[in-house]
Design a protein around this motif. Structure first.
Motif, short mmCIF file in Angstrom:
data_model
loop_
_atom_site.label_atom_id
_atom_site.label_comp_id
_atom_site.label_asym_id
_atom_site.label_seq_id
_atom_site.Cartn_x
_atom_site.Cartn_y
_atom_site.Cartn_z
N MET A 1 53.69 3.70 32.27
CA MET A 1 53.77 3.58 33.71
C MET A 1 52.37 3.43 34.30
N SER A 2 51.47 2.80 33.58
CA SER A 2 50.13 2.59 34.08
C SER A 2 50.14 1.56 35.20
N ARG A 3 49.19 1.68 36.09
CA ARG A 3 49.13 0.79 37.25
C ARG A 3 47.71 0.29 37.45
N ASP A 4 47.62 -0.80 38.19
CA ASP A 4 46.33 -1.36 38.60
C ASP A 4 46.22 -1.20 40.11
N ILE A 5 45.19 -0.51 40.55
CA ILE A 5 44.95 -0.29 41.97
C ILE A 5 43.73 -1.12 42.39
N ILE A 6 43.86 -1.86 43.49
CA ILE A 6 42.76 -2.68 44.01
C ILE A 6 42.11 -1.94 45.17
N ILE A 7 40.82 -1.69 45.06
CA ILE A 7 40.06 -0.98 46.09
C ILE A 7 39.19 -1.98 46.84
N LEU A 8 39.33 -1.98 48.17
CA LEU A 8 38.52 -2.84 49.02
C LEU A 8 37.29 -2.05 49.47
N ALA A 9 36.12 -2.39 48.92
CA ALA A 9 34.88 -1.67 49.21
C ALA A 9 34.32 -2.10 50.57
N PRO A 10 33.42 -1.28 51.16
CA PRO A 10 32.83 -1.67 52.46
C PRO A 10 32.00 -2.95 52.39
N ASN A 11 31.49 -3.32 51.21
CA ASN A 11 30.70 -4.55 51.11
C ASN A 11 31.57 -5.80 50.94
N GLY A 12 32.91 -5.64 51.07
CA GLY A 12 33.81 -6.78 50.99
C GLY A 12 34.31 -7.10 49.61
N ARG A 13 33.86 -6.41 48.60
CA ARG A 13 34.28 -6.69 47.24
C ARG A 13 35.60 -5.95 46.93
N ARG A 14 36.37 -6.60 46.08
CA ARG A 14 37.64 -5.99 45.64
C ARG A 14 37.48 -5.57 44.18
N ILE A 15 37.66 -4.28 43.94
CA ILE A 15 37.48 -3.73 42.60
C ILE A 15 38.86 -3.34 42.08
N LYS A 16 39.17 -3.85 40.90
CA LYS A 16 40.45 -3.54 40.26
C LYS A 16 40.25 -2.36 39.31
N VAL A 17 41.03 -1.29 39.51
CA VAL A 17 40.90 -0.07 38.72
C VAL A 17 42.21 0.13 37.96
N HIS A 18 42.11 0.26 36.65
CA HIS A 18 43.28 0.53 35.80
C HIS A 18 43.48 2.04 35.74
N CYS A 19 44.68 2.49 36.11
CA CYS A 19 44.97 3.92 36.21
C CYS A 19 46.11 4.31 35.29
N THR A 20 46.05 5.52 34.79
CA THR A 20 47.14 6.12 34.04
C THR A 20 47.96 6.98 35.00
N PRO A 21 49.15 7.42 34.60
CA PRO A 21 49.96 8.24 35.52
C PRO A 21 49.28 9.53 35.95
N ASP A 22 48.38 10.10 35.14
CA ASP A 22 47.74 11.36 35.47
C ASP A 22 46.38 11.18 36.14
N THR A 23 46.00 9.96 36.47
CA THR A 23 44.73 9.72 37.14
C THR A 23 44.84 10.13 38.61
N SER A 24 43.89 10.90 39.11
CA SER A 24 43.87 11.30 40.51
C SER A 24 43.10 10.27 41.34
N PHE A 25 43.41 10.21 42.63
CA PHE A 25 42.73 9.26 43.51
C PHE A 25 41.26 9.63 43.70
N LEU A 26 40.92 10.90 43.52
CA LEU A 26 39.51 11.29 43.59
C LEU A 26 38.73 10.63 42.47
N GLN A 27 39.32 10.58 41.26
CA GLN A 27 38.66 9.93 40.14
C GLN A 27 38.53 8.44 40.37
#
Length: 505
Positions: A1-27
């Motif tokens: 059940m892993s997911r890919d989360i896209i983070i929109l940074a203040p500099n306009g870049r989009r960073i793709k983060v691969h997450c596991t089910p136990d990954t916290s949003f703080l990490q």
């Protein structure tokens, strides 16, 4: 059940983060800030104008795959501090100390409960709905990865004996699981030879292999294996036209075409009819078996101590929906939506009229209401009332059986504890044909018995009480006869309507 989360940074870049089910949003936030050179304590994550809780894990975030989250400036800068950790042991003992967010769980356990930790073969730590199992995982997991950078938290140290699963409904064991497994094993080991049916037996053999593949852990899934075996046997008999008669010594195959004149009766049919006849006779004589303790056909019985045996939790794949099941659910939702859209709006008077018709239909169907009142000592008082009786009548009925009738008490229904108006009828409260209530004193209980002493000595068995309740809460015979007659009239009219008018003349 892993997911890919896209983070929109203040500099306009989009960073793709691969997450596991136990990954916290703080990490996730810290990983992005480390790559882009931002301070993680100055930013929050926003999804659809909602600030995300950074302590939440991906498993329980309710955010879809490849969702886009935006980094926004935090209203107040997050300051890291020591976390006060309370470690709860298996015996209920709790030990507390302060640790930095970068401390591993293994170091926390060793410093607080070194002796208890050495006795555990497969230790696990549970925090909220997160679980870390094994020494290696404990050495890698830190408080920061759990989403803890300040405040307090309680960790629970347990011995992980077998995989556990939370929030799963209980699956009850069938009545004869061992017999089903023995029959399945005999059927698989037996050499059944049937001429002219080799192709069909190959299908059965392939189905046996599928069953054997599912029997990797047959002690846990014996009920599922029994269902598969029955379904497989039905398909084989349907395709082949064959009856397979199992015995303790051999397996014989008899064709349907050879026995149409004298069909063979299964050995369990007579026994089943005999048991049904005994149950019917016991149902008719049940009033002789129970012991009445008052008016309204009152009886008292103790709630059974032991529930049915439960199977171990099923794996997650058991609850995964197939494509056909998803299509069926989607089709049912579409039909329900269409019905709701096509249903005309009703006025208050029309709705009241429909409710009145439904109440009259209920009155015609059920003449009695079985009321059970459960006391805190697990004793249940059962009585038979009419739909027109009120809650006050039930209170008076209970009061006549109490050890201290002058003491104030309350009866209520659950779930969602609901106090009952004494003037409400059982029909208005929708308690027809049966209701289960609970009893409690309004004042503190002195520890004495709730009911009279002679009631405890004259209690009935729970089995007999259930049969008596099913007898009185059954629909009336007149209603059943009316339904049968109407169905027969409908079928006869439909048959007559099929005949053309010119043929009748």
């Amino acid at each position: 059940m892993s997911r890919d989360i896209i983070i929109l940074a203040p500099n306009g870049r989009r960073i793709k983060v691969h997450c596991t089910p136990d990954t916290s949003f703080l990490q996730v936030l810290e990983d992005v800030c480390e790559k882009q050179g931002y301070e993680a304590g100055d930013y929050d994550l926003k999804h659809h104008n909602h600030i995300v809780d950074l302590t939440t894990t991906i498993r329980f975030c309710n955010i879809p795959n490849k969702a886009t989250l935006e980094m926004v400036e935090a209203e107040r800068k997050r300051v890291e501090a020591n976390v006060t950790v309370g470690l709860m042991l298996q015996d209920g003992d709790r030990r507390t100390a302060d640790f930095s967010p970068n401390t591993t769980l293994h170091s926390i356990i060793v410093s607080l409960a070194e002796n208890e930790f050495s006795q555990l073969k497969n230790p696990s730590v549970t925090y909220m709905r997160q679980e870390v199992v094994g020494v290696a995982a404990l050495k890698e997991k830190t408080l920061r990865q759990l989403g803890l950078i300040a405040g307090r938290a309680i960790l629970r140290l347990l011995e992980k004996t077998e995989p556990m699963q939370a929030n799963v409904s209980s699956v009850y064991r069938s009545s004869k699981p061992e017999k089903d497994k023995i029959e399945l094993r005999e059927h698989k080991e037996g050499n059944v030879e049937t001429p002219n049916y080799s192709a069909n037996l190959e299908k059965a053999e392939a189905s046996d292999k599928e069953v054997a593949h599912m029997e990797v852990d047959k002690n846990k899934f014996d009920t599922i294996t029994s269902i598969i075996k029955n379904e497989k046997q039905r398909v084989i008999n349907k395709d082949n036209g064959i009856h397979i008669k199992d015995s303790s010594s051999d397996h014989t195959v008899v064709k349907d075409s050879e026995n149409k004149s004298t069909p063979k009766e299964k050995p369990g049919v007579k026994t089943q009819k005999h048991e049904t006849q005994e149950e019917l006779e016991r149902r008719l004589r049940i009033e002789e078996e129970v012991t009445f303790v008052g008016s309204q056909k009152a009886i008292a019985f103790m709630q059974p101590d032991e529930a049915q045996d439960e199977l171990s939790d099923l794996p997650d794949d058991f609850y995964e929906l197939s494509i056909e099941e998803v299509r069926k659910i989607y089709h049912e939702l579409q039909q329900k939506r269409m019905e709701m859209e096509n249903t005309p709006l009703m006025t208050t008077s029309k709705r009241a009229e429909l409710n009145s018709e439904l109440s009259q239909e209920t009155l015609k169907t059920y003449k009695n209401v079985v009321v059970r009142v459960q006391f805190p000592d697990r004793m249940i008082l059962q009585g038979v009332f009419t739909p027109s009786d009120t809650i006050q009548d039930i209170q008076n009925f209970v009061r006549t059986h109490l050890q201290d009738p002058d003491k104030q008490f309350q009866i209520f229904s659950t779930p969602l504890k609901k106090s009952l108006d004494p003037k409400t009828t059982l029909l208005e409260a929708k308690f027809v044909p049966c209701v289960h209530m609970h009893f409690r004193w309004l004042e503190e209980n002195s520890g004495s018995q709730y009911l009279k002493q002679e009631i405890y000595s004259r209690k009935t068995s729970s089995d007999a009480a259930s049969i008596l309740a099913s007898k009185y809460r059954a629909p009336s015979r007149r209603k059943l006869d009316d339904n049968t007659g109407s169905s027969q009239a409908t079928s006869s009219s439909s048959k007559q309507s099929k005949v053309p008018k010119w043929f009748k003349k």
